[in-house]
Design a protein around this motif. Structure first.
Motif, PDB file in Angstrom:
ATOM      1  N   THR A 158      18.046  11.859  -1.859  1.00  0.00           N
ATOM      2  CA  THR A 158      17.360  12.755  -2.476  1.00  0.00           C
ATOM      3  C   THR A 158      15.745  12.311  -2.478  1.00  0.00           C
ATOM      4  O   THR A 158      14.973  11.754  -3.297  1.00  0.00           O
ATOM      5  N   PRO A 159      15.313  12.750  -1.111  1.00  0.00           N
ATOM      6  CA  PRO A 159      13.786  12.699  -0.667  1.00  0.00           C
ATOM      7  C   PRO A 159      13.085  13.374  -1.751  1.00  0.00           C
ATOM      8  O   PRO A 159      13.366  14.493  -2.158  1.00  0.00           O
ATOM      9  N   SER A 160      11.999  12.631  -2.154  1.00  0.00           N
ATOM     10  CA  SER A 160      10.866  13.520  -3.024  1.00  0.00           C
ATOM     11  C   SER A 160       9.713  12.756  -2.853  1.00  0.00           C
ATOM     12  O   SER A 160       9.304  11.710  -2.174  1.00  0.00           O
ATOM     13  N   ALA A 161       8.655  13.438  -3.317  1.00  0.00           N
ATOM     14  CA  ALA A 161       7.206  12.777  -3.204  1.00  0.00           C
ATOM     15  C   ALA A 161       7.114  11.466  -3.609  1.00  0.00           C
ATOM     16  O   ALA A 161       7.604  11.209  -4.798  1.00  0.00           O
ATOM     17  N   PRO A 162       6.378  10.685  -2.969  1.00  0.00           N
ATOM     18  CA  PRO A 162       6.478   9.235  -3.453  1.00  0.00           C
ATOM     19  C   PRO A 162       5.474   9.255  -4.613  1.00  0.00           C
ATOM     20  O   PRO A 162       4.317   9.973  -4.894  1.00  0.00           O
ATOM     21  N   ARG A 166       3.763   3.357  -3.728  1.00  0.00           N
ATOM     22  CA  ARG A 166       2.519   3.071  -2.783  1.00  0.00           C
ATOM     23  C   ARG A 166       2.246   1.826  -3.069  1.00  0.00           C
ATOM     24  O   ARG A 166       2.525   1.002  -4.167  1.00  0.00           O
ATOM     25  N   ASN A 167       1.506   0.936  -2.212  1.00  0.00           N
ATOM     26  CA  ASN A 167       1.116  -0.241  -2.596  1.00  0.00           C
ATOM     27  C   ASN A 167      -0.224  -0.423  -3.489  1.00  0.00           C
ATOM     28  O   ASN A 167      -0.842   0.372  -3.434  1.00  0.00           O
ATOM     29  N   PRO A 168       0.033  -1.244  -4.287  1.00  0.00           N
ATOM     30  CA  PRO A 168      -0.841  -1.321  -5.612  1.00  0.00           C
ATOM     31  C   PRO A 168      -2.308  -1.666  -5.019  1.00  0.00           C
ATOM     32  O   PRO A 168      -2.333  -2.316  -3.921  1.00  0.00           O
ATOM     33  N   PRO A 169      -3.139  -0.940  -5.561  1.00  0.00           N
ATOM     34  CA  PRO A 169      -4.472  -0.984  -5.043  1.00  0.00           C
ATOM     35  C   PRO A 169      -5.168  -2.553  -5.439  1.00  0.00           C
ATOM     36  O   PRO A 169      -6.116  -3.039  -4.911  1.00  0.00           O
ATOM     37  N   TYR A 170      -4.446  -3.148  -6.452  1.00  0.00           N
ATOM     38  CA  TYR A 170      -5.159  -4.426  -6.935  1.00  0.00           C
ATOM     39  C   TYR A 170      -3.893  -5.317  -7.067  1.00  0.00           C
ATOM     40  O   TYR A 170      -3.399  -5.670  -8.343  1.00  0.00           O
ATOM     41  N   PRO A 171      -3.242  -5.786  -6.132  1.00  0.00           N
ATOM     42  CA  PRO A 171      -2.034  -6.485  -6.046  1.00  0.00           C
ATOM     43  C   PRO A 171      -2.087  -7.759  -6.808  1.00  0.00           C
ATOM     44  O   PRO A 171      -1.005  -8.120  -7.505  1.00  0.00           O
ATOM     45  N   GLY A 172      -3.089  -8.390  -6.869  1.00  0.00           N
ATOM     46  CA  GLY A 172      -3.185  -9.588  -7.817  1.00  0.00           C
ATOM     47  C   GLY A 172      -3.552  -9.282  -9.346  1.00  0.00           C
ATOM     48  O   GLY A 172      -3.519 -10.138 -10.374  1.00  0.00           O
ATOM     49  N   GLY A 173      -3.976  -7.827  -9.446  1.00  0.00           N
ATOM     50  CA  GLY A 173      -4.365  -7.623 -10.819  1.00  0.00           C
ATOM     51  C   GLY A 173      -5.667  -8.259 -11.354  1.00  0.00           C
ATOM     52  O   GLY A 173      -5.704  -8.675 -12.447  1.00  0.00           O
TER      53      GLY A 173
END
Length: 388
Positions: free
Chosen positions: A228-232, A237-244
Motif C-alpha cells: 500500500t504505497p503512499s506519500a511519505p 523522513r529523517n527528523p530535522p533535529y535528531p537529538g532534539g
C-alpha cells in the motif's frame, strides 16, 4: 498429530507466560493506579485549573525539564501525569514520568518508565515480560516464533477434529461438545478440543497480530509499505533535529489552540485528549478521541501537528480518513489488545487469555496420559524388529 504435539510442547511455556501477562495487561490502568495511589490520587476539588494551565506554569518554572506529553482532561480527584525529558544541555533526570498536583502544579512524585518488580514499575515489567521476556530483540523474535507456532498449531488442531467419515456435520458436531459428567481424562480431552474450535475466531486474530507485532519492523511494516504505497509522512523522513537539541518558540497553550483550529477546519468532531511535543521534529501534536480521554478504540486517535516555532500546520495523522497504509499500521495494537471495541474488547481478550491457559494445561495433560501408550507401542515395535 505430530506437528500439533511438538508445536504445543515447544511453545507451551512461552505461550503460558504470554497468556498470563496478557491477562494482567488488560487491566494495566486500574492495577497501576491501585499500586500507586500516592502518585495518582488527589483530594477532590471543585474549581481546579485546566491541566494545560498547570502544565504551562510547571514548564515555565522548570526550564531544565522538557514536558513531552500530558492529558488535556483530568478528573479533579487525580493528579496530572506528565512525561518529561531533560531540556537541551540540562543534566540527566532520574525520572521520566511526573505527577503534578491538580491545583498548584507542584511535583507530587516521579518515576522512571523502566520495568521493575516494585510497585512503581510493576506493570512496565509485565509489559516487557509479555513482549520479549526481558530479552530485547532476541526475546522479541523468540516470542514471534512462538506466535507463529501458536498460529500453525491452532489451525492444525482444527484440522485434527475433521471427521474421517460421513455424514460430515453429524460427526463433526461431537468435537464441539463436552460433558462435565465425563471421566477426568475424557473431560480434559474434550475441553481441549472443543475450546479450540469455539474460540478459533478469537484465537486466530490474536495469534496473527502477535506475529505482526513481534516482527513489525522486519516483516509487517515493509510488507504494508510494499502493498500500500503512499506519500511519505513527516515520520518517514529523517527528523530535522535528531537529538532534539533545541527548545520550541511557542508554548503548549498556543500550539494546542492552533491545533484545535486546524482540526475544526478539517471537520474534526472529537474532543482534544492528549498534548505531545516531539523534540526530534520540533513539533507539537494534539490527539482527539470521542470522550476526551486517550484510548485506542477503532484505529486510535487522530493527531494534528503544528510547528514548534511558527505554529504552522505540519500534518494530520488521521487513520479514519487517511490511507490504507495508515489504517493497517494503526489496526495492529487495537485489535491485539481488544481496545478496538473498548472495554468489551479488553474483556474478550482477557477471556481468550484464560482460555489459552486452559488449552495449554489440558493439552499437556492429554500428552502426558497418551505418552505411556506411545512409549509402550514403540518398545513393542522395537522388540518385534529385534526378533525378526
Amino acid at each position: 498429530m505430530t506437528i500439533h504435539r511438538w508445536l504445543g510442547l515447544t511453545a507451551s511455556a512461552f505461550l503460558l507466560v504470554a497468556a498470563l501477562t496478557g491477562c494482567l495487561l488488560c487491566f494495566t490502568s486500574p492495577i497501576d493506579h491501585a499500586l500507586n495511589r500516592d502518585l495518582f490520587d488527589h483530594v477532590p476539588v471543585s474549581n481546579a485549573p485546566a491541566p494545560m494551565t498547570v502544565v504551562q506554569a510547571f514548564q515555565r518554572d522548570h526550564p531544565a525539564i522538557r514536558v513531552i506529553e500530558f492529558p488535556v482532561n483530568v478528573p479533579n480527584d487525580r493528579n496530572i501525569v506528565v512525561k518529561v525529558t531533560p531540556a537541551p544541555g540540562a543534566p540527566h533526570l532520574s525520572y521520566r514520568e511526573l505527577f503534578l498536583d491538580r491545583t498548584d502544579g507542584h511535583m507530587v512524585g516521579g518515576r522512571t518508565t523502566e520495568p521493575s518488580w516494585d510497585r512503581r514499575g510493576f506493570m512496565a515489567g509485565v509489559q516487557m515480560l509479555h513482549e520479549n521476556l526481558f530479552g530485547g530483540t532476541i526475546g522479541r523474535w523468540l516470542m514471534g516464533v512462538v506466535a507463529v507456532a501458536w498460529l500453525i498449531g491452532a489451525v492444525v488442531g482444527v484440522y485434527l477434529t475433521w471427521p474421517q467419515r460421513r455424514p460430515f456435520w453429524k460427526n463433526w458436531k461431537r468435537a464441539w461438545r463436552f460433558r462435565f459428567s465425563s471421566a477426568i481424562p475424557r473431560l480434559l480431552l474434550d475441553l481441549h478440543r472443543s475450546s479450540g474450535l469455539w474460540l478459533l475466531i478469537g484465537i486466530l486474530p490474536l495469534a496473527l497480530t502477535s506475529v505482526c507485532l513481534n516482527f513489525y519492523s522486519e516483516v509487517y511494516k515493509p510488507m504494508v509499505d510494499r502493498l500500500t504505497p503512499s506519500a511519505p509522512t513527516m515520520f518517514d523522513r529523517n527528523p530535522p533535529y535528531p537529538g532534539g537539541n533545541r527548545m520550541p518558540k511557542i508554548d503548549f497553550a498556543r500550539a494546542g489552540a492552533l491545533a484545535e483550529r486546524y482540526a475544526a477546519r478539517a471537520g474534526e468532531r472529537w474532543r482534544p485528549a492528549t498534548m505531545v511535543y516531539l523534540p526530534q521534529w520540533n513539533a507539537y501534536g494534539l490527539a482527539f478521541t470521542h470522550n476526551g480521554v486517550l484510548n485506542y478504540r477503532g484505529y486510535g486517535p487522530p493527531y494534528y501537528y503544528v510547528d514548534g516555532d511558527s505554529g504552522a500546520f505540519l500534518e494530520v495523522e488521521n487513520p479514519y480518513g487517511g490511507s490504507l497504509r495508515l489504517k493497517l499500521i494503526r489496526l495492529l495494537y487495537p485489535l491485539h489488545s481488544g481496545h478496538i471495541i473498548g472495554w468489551l474488547g479488553s474483556a474478550i481478550i482477557f477471556l481468550l487469555g484464560i482460555a489459552t491457559v486452559q488449552m495449554i494445561v489440558t493439552g499437556l495433560y492429554v500428552w502426558w496420559k497418551k505418552r505411556k501408550s506411545r512409549v509402550a507401542a514403540k518398545r513393542a515395535a522395537t522388540k518385534r524388529k529385534a526378533h525378526a
